[in-house]
Write a protein that holds these residues in place. Sequence first.
Motif, PDB file in Angstrom:
ATOM      1  N   PHE A 148     -25.633   2.487  32.444  1.00  9.83           N
ATOM      2  CA  PHE A 148     -25.931   1.174  31.884  1.00  9.83           C
ATOM      3  C   PHE A 148     -27.255   0.604  32.370  1.00  9.83           C
ATOM      4  N   GLN A 149     -27.896   1.278  33.318  1.00  8.34           N
ATOM      5  CA  GLN A 149     -29.227   0.851  33.755  1.00  8.34           C
ATOM      6  C   GLN A 149     -30.310   1.467  32.873  1.00  8.34           C
ATOM      7  N   HIS A 150     -29.944   2.450  32.071  1.00  8.00           N
ATOM      8  CA  HIS A 150     -30.884   3.135  31.189  1.00  8.00           C
ATOM      9  C   HIS A 150     -30.613   2.728  29.736  1.00  8.00           C
ATOM     10  N   PHE A 151     -31.381   3.305  28.845  1.00  9.11           N
ATOM     11  CA  PHE A 151     -31.150   3.170  27.400  1.00  9.11           C
ATOM     12  C   PHE A 151     -31.072   1.707  26.958  1.00  9.11           C
ATOM     13  N   ARG A 152     -32.034   0.913  27.332  1.00  9.52           N
ATOM     14  CA  ARG A 152     -31.988  -0.513  27.012  1.00  9.52           C
ATOM     15  C   ARG A 152     -32.377  -0.816  25.569  1.00  9.52           C
ATOM     16  N   CYS A 153     -32.669   0.232  24.808  1.00  5.87           N
ATOM     17  CA  CYS A 153     -33.009   0.023  23.398  1.00  5.87           C
ATOM     18  C   CYS A 153     -31.823   0.294  22.471  1.00  5.87           C
ATOM     19  N   MET A 160     -22.303   1.345  11.576  1.00  8.02           N
ATOM     20  CA  MET A 160     -23.401   1.953  12.337  1.00  8.02           C
ATOM     21  C   MET A 160     -24.722   1.829  11.582  1.00  8.02           C
ATOM     22  N   TRP A 161     -24.704   2.009  10.265  1.00  9.63           N
ATOM     23  CA  TRP A 161     -25.922   1.812   9.476  1.00  9.63           C
ATOM     24  C   TRP A 161     -26.414   0.370   9.604  1.00  9.63           C
ATOM     25  N   MET A 162     -25.495  -0.571   9.579  1.00 15.17           N
ATOM     26  CA  MET A 162     -25.871  -1.971   9.767  1.00 15.17           C
ATOM     27  C   MET A 162     -26.524  -2.172  11.134  1.00 15.17           C
ATOM     28  N   ALA A 163     -25.952  -1.543  12.155  1.00 18.95           N
ATOM     29  CA  ALA A 163     -26.465  -1.695  13.521  1.00 18.95           C
ATOM     30  C   ALA A 163     -27.896  -1.187  13.646  1.00 18.95           C
ATOM     31  N   LEU A 181     -24.761 -10.574  24.638  1.00 17.59           N
ATOM     32  CA  LEU A 181     -25.217  -9.669  23.570  1.00 17.59           C
ATOM     33  C   LEU A 181     -25.247 -10.421  22.248  1.00 17.59           C
ATOM     34  N   SER A 182     -26.228 -11.275  22.103  1.00 14.74           N
ATOM     35  CA  SER A 182     -26.251 -12.208  20.972  1.00 14.74           C
ATOM     36  C   SER A 182     -26.511 -11.525  19.633  1.00 14.74           C
ATOM     37  N   ASN A 183     -26.941 -10.243  19.643  1.00  9.35           N
ATOM     38  CA  ASN A 183     -27.159  -9.521  18.388  1.00  9.35           C
ATOM     39  C   ASN A 183     -25.931  -8.730  17.936  1.00  9.35           C
ATOM     40  N   ILE A 207     -29.626  -5.673  25.180  1.00  6.13           N
ATOM     41  CA  ILE A 207     -29.846  -6.890  24.381  1.00  6.13           C
ATOM     42  C   ILE A 207     -29.994  -6.587  22.883  1.00  6.13           C
ATOM     43  N   HIS A 208     -30.331  -5.344  22.539  1.00  7.50           N
ATOM     44  CA  HIS A 208     -30.496  -4.983  21.125  1.00  7.50           C
ATOM     45  C   HIS A 208     -29.186  -4.520  20.491  1.00  7.50           C
ATOM     46  N   LEU A 209     -28.120  -4.427  21.276  1.00  7.67           N
ATOM     47  CA  LEU A 209     -26.882  -3.791  20.816  1.00  7.67           C
ATOM     48  C   LEU A 209     -26.263  -4.544  19.642  1.00  7.67           C
TER      49      LEU A 209
END
Length: 980
Positions: free
Chosen positions: A580-585, A459-462, A629-631, A607-609
Motif C-alpha cells: 500500500f506504500q506503492h502504486f499510488r496511481c 472497471m471500465w468506468m474506473a 478516497l473521494s474518487n 487517491i485516484h482509486l
Amino acid sequence: MAEGLVTDLIKQLVSVVAWEAEQEVRLVVGVDKEAKRLEDHLRTVRAVLNDAEKRQVTEDTVKVWLEKLNNVCYEMEDVVDEWNTELIKSAIQKEEEKNANSAPVLKMKQVCSFIPSPSCCFGQVDKLARRHDIAHKIKKLDGILDKITKEKDRYKFQLTNDLSPEVVERPQTTSFVDVSEIYGRDSIKDDLVGMLLGKGSEEESSPHIISLVGMGGIGKTTLAQLAYNDPKVQAHFEIKVWVCVSNPFDQCKVAKEILESIEHQSPNLTALQGLLEKITIKVWGIKFFLVLDDVWMEDSIMWEPFKNALKCCAQGSRIIVTTRKSRVAKVMGSVSVTNLELLSKKDCWSVFSKIAFFDRDPKQREQLEDLGWQMVEKCKGLPLAAKTLGSLMRFKRSREEWKSILDNNLWEFEDVERSLYAPLSLSYYDLSLPLRQCFSFCAVFPKDYVFSSNELVFMWMAQGYIKSKANMEMEIIARDYFEILAIRSFFHDFEKNEDNSKIKKCKMHDIVHDFAQLMSKNECFSINSDNELGSDYKIARHLQLENLKKTQFPESIYSAKNLRTLIFVYRSDCKLSTLFQHFRCLRTLSLNGDILKELPDAVENFIHLRYLNLINYCGNGLPETICHLSNLQTLKIIIGSNEFHKLPQGISKLINLRHFILDFNNCWLNLNIEFPRGFGRLTSLRTLNYFSVSGKDDSNRCKLGELRNLNHLYGTLDINGLGSEIDACDAEHAQLKKKIGLHTLVLSFDEWDGEEIVRENDALVLNALEPPPKLEYLSIGMYRGPTMFPNWMMSLNNLKKLYIYNLSLEHLPPLGKLPSLEIVEIWVASSVKKVSVEFLGIEASKKKKNDDKIIIIAFPNLKSLSFSYLREWEEWNGMGGEEEDSVRFTIMPHLQHLQIRDCPKLKSLPNFLRTTPLQKLYIYYSPILEECYKRGTGEEWPKISHIPNIIYGSPEEHDEELIKVIKEGLMKVVIKEDSN
C-alpha cells in the motif's frame, strides 16, 4: 491506445479548469497559461495519432515515439486527477461545514478548517504544498510534451481532419446471432461423442486420452465444448472437469484447478504431491471426464505425475486435450488423435453469411454476395476468421464500405494462422476510441477467464473509458459497449440472465486474447505463475497477479510504479502494508486472498482509486482512512466471516460512490451491520444491495429515512432491521416508491426470538414502505404484524416472485389477485390453521363469456407454489372449475410445481388441483398427507395420480432449485427446530 488517451486527457483538462472557475477558487495558482498550452499541444498531437498508431506495427521508431507520448499522457492524467481531487475535497469540506450542526460525526478531521490549532496549521501547509506540487508537475510535463510534439514532424504523419467526438451507436440487445452450431464438423463431433461414450472402440488403459490438434481459431475448443455439453456425455460421467492450461504448463496450478472443480472450493494445499494425492482419492473408481484446453507442454516428464494420479479412475474415463502441436498429443500418450483441417469454402461461407447478412434485405444481400465470397477466400478456412469478419460486415451497409475492407492492406499476412489478426485488426480499428480501450483492457485477465459483465462495466468506468452524457448514465453506456463487443465477436461462450436474457458472463477466445495482448503490449500483464515473473514492468499499467507460492508480494513488480490496475490473487494471509506504500496511481484494486483480516490505513494513499474489490474480507469493519478516497465509484466487499459489523463513520465523504455492494458469502445469518448517520448523503449511489437500520445510540444510528434522496438506486435493495425501532413516519420518509429502478426488494423485520408475538407496528411500517409499482421480486421476513395486506400490494402488477417467511399471521393475504405472480414461497407461519378463498382473492381478472358468464381467475400466471413449516396448518380449501350463479372460478391455470414441506397437521389438498397442469408435486415430512396420498394405495391417490412426478421424502435429494434460492439469500430463514 494513445489516441484515446490524448482525447480523454483533453476533456479532463478542459473540465477541471472549468470546474475550478465555477467554484470561484484558485486551488492551483499560476498554471492557467500552462494548462492552455498543454491543451494546444495535445490537440496538435491528436491530429496525427490515427496514422501513427497504424504505422507503429511496421515502424519501430514510431512505436518508440508513441510510447513516450503514452507515458507523458498517463503522468499528466494523474496530475489533472490530483487537481480534480483537491477540488472535490474542497467541496466536501464546504458541505461539512454547512452541515456541521446536523452531522457532528463528520467534523472529525475537517474541524481544523475553521478553528485555529497547531494541527490545523500543519494541515493547511500540507494542502498548500500539494497544490504547489501539482503546479510544478504541470509545468514540467508541459515542457516534455513540447519536445514530443516537435519530434512528430520528422515522421511526416498524415493529419486526421475529423476530430469531432465519435458517436457509439447503441446496439439492439435482441439482435445476437446464434452461431452455436458448427459447420463442416458434424461427423467429427459425432465421432468424438462416440469415443467419449466408449462406442466403436475397445477400452484402453484408463483414462483414455483423445487429442484435438489444429491451428488457433480452427475450432478445437468449440468442438470440445459441444462434446462436453452433450446431454448423453453429461449423464455418462460422474465427475466432469474443464481446465484451461495455456502456456507455460504450471503443474501446481493445473492440479489446483482440477481439485477446485471437483470440490467446488479452493484447496488449502500448495505442494504438487499433496494435490495429486487428493485428486487420486476423489476420482478413485469414478468414471471421470477431464478436458485440458490449449495445452502447449511438450515434456512428458511434466505430464507423468498426472498420468499416474489418474490411473485409478474407473474404466471408461476420458481426457480430451486440445492443442496446436502434434507433439503434445504424442507425449501425453493419446490413444486417438483428430487433426482438424481448414473448413471448406462452402462451410466457411455458411459461418460468414449467417452473421454478415443477418436481418438484411434480400435485395441488398444479392448486391453484396460477390464481395462476400471474396472475403471468405481471405478467411483461409478458419471459422474464427469467418465469424469475426461476418460480425464486422454485418454493420457495413454500402458496397463501397465492403470494397474498402477488401482493399485494406492489413490482409497481407503470409502465415495462415496469423491471418486471423487481419479480420481482428479490421474489426478493432472499426471501433470507436473508447471501445478500443475497453477491449484492450481485457488483456489484463488470464486466458479462459470468465468475465462478469458488471465487473467489466465497473472497471471500465474506473479507468475513465466511459464518459457520461446528459441523458444517459455511465453504466448504461458501458453496458452498451459490452454488448457491441459481444456482437462484434470479441466475446463468446455467453451465460445469460434467465429473466432478461442479458449477458451475465462470457469468455474471450484464445486468439482474440492474444490479439488484445498485442494491442496493449507492455501495458497489460497477466501473471499466473511464479515462473512468469521477471519482465520489465516499468511502463506496465494493468496487472493481474496470482501469487501461487510466495507469501509476500514479489519485489520485481514494484518497478511498475505507474500501475493503474492491480488484481492480486494470493494464497496466504499476505501482509499488504508494504504494497500500500506503492502504486499510488491505482484506479482499480482487487484483493483476493484466503483471508484478508484488515485493510491497512495506508489505503488512503490511493487517491485516484475508483474501484475497490475486497474478496474474503474477515475484518470487523473498514478503516476510517478509506473515507479519504473521494474518487471512489465502486466498493465491493465479499465478507468472509461473521466479524464484519460496522462501516466507517465518515463514509458520507465518498460523494462519488455509485455502487456499494456487500456480498455476505453465506455469512449473513449472524451479521448486523451498523450504517452510520449521514449515509443518505451518498446521492450518487446506483447500487445499494443491502441497508441495515441498527445501533443502540440514536444520535449515530442511520435511520430508514436516510434512503429518501437515494432515488437513483436500481437492481436489488435488501433492508434489514425493520420492526420495533422503526415507526411508520420514518418508513414513509424512505420514499421507496420513488426508486423506480429497483426490481427486487427484500424487507427483513426484527429477528425472531422464538416466541409467538404480534407487533401491530410491523403492519404500520409495512404499509408505509410503499415500493415502486414496477417491482418484480419481493421478500418479506420476520414479520409480526397481525395482517399482511398493505394498501400498495394490489398495485404490484409486475410482481413475479414473492417470498414471505417467519410470520405471525392467522390468515394469508389475497395473493391470487396479483396478475403476474409466477412463484410464491411461504415459510414458517405457525399461526395459520386454514387456507381458504381469502388466499385466492375474488377479482383477479374478469372476462365476459358468451355475454352471460363471468370468469374469475385466481393466480392467473402462477407456476410454482411452496408451503414450508406451517406446523399448525390443518385445512386447505378452495373452489375451482365450479359455477355459482353467473360466475365461473378458475384457479392457478398454469401451476406446474407444488411443494408441501413439514406441514404435519395438513389433512388434504384442495380439489382445484385436479384442473391444474401440475408436473411436480413434492410432499416432505407431512405424514398425514403422505399416508392419504400414498402412491397406489392411499385413499386420495386417484386425485393426484395424473401428476407425472410425485416425490416424497428428503428434499435434499430433489429440491436443488429451492436450495439455490436459500443460498442466494432471498429468504433469510433460520429453522432452529429439527425438521425430522
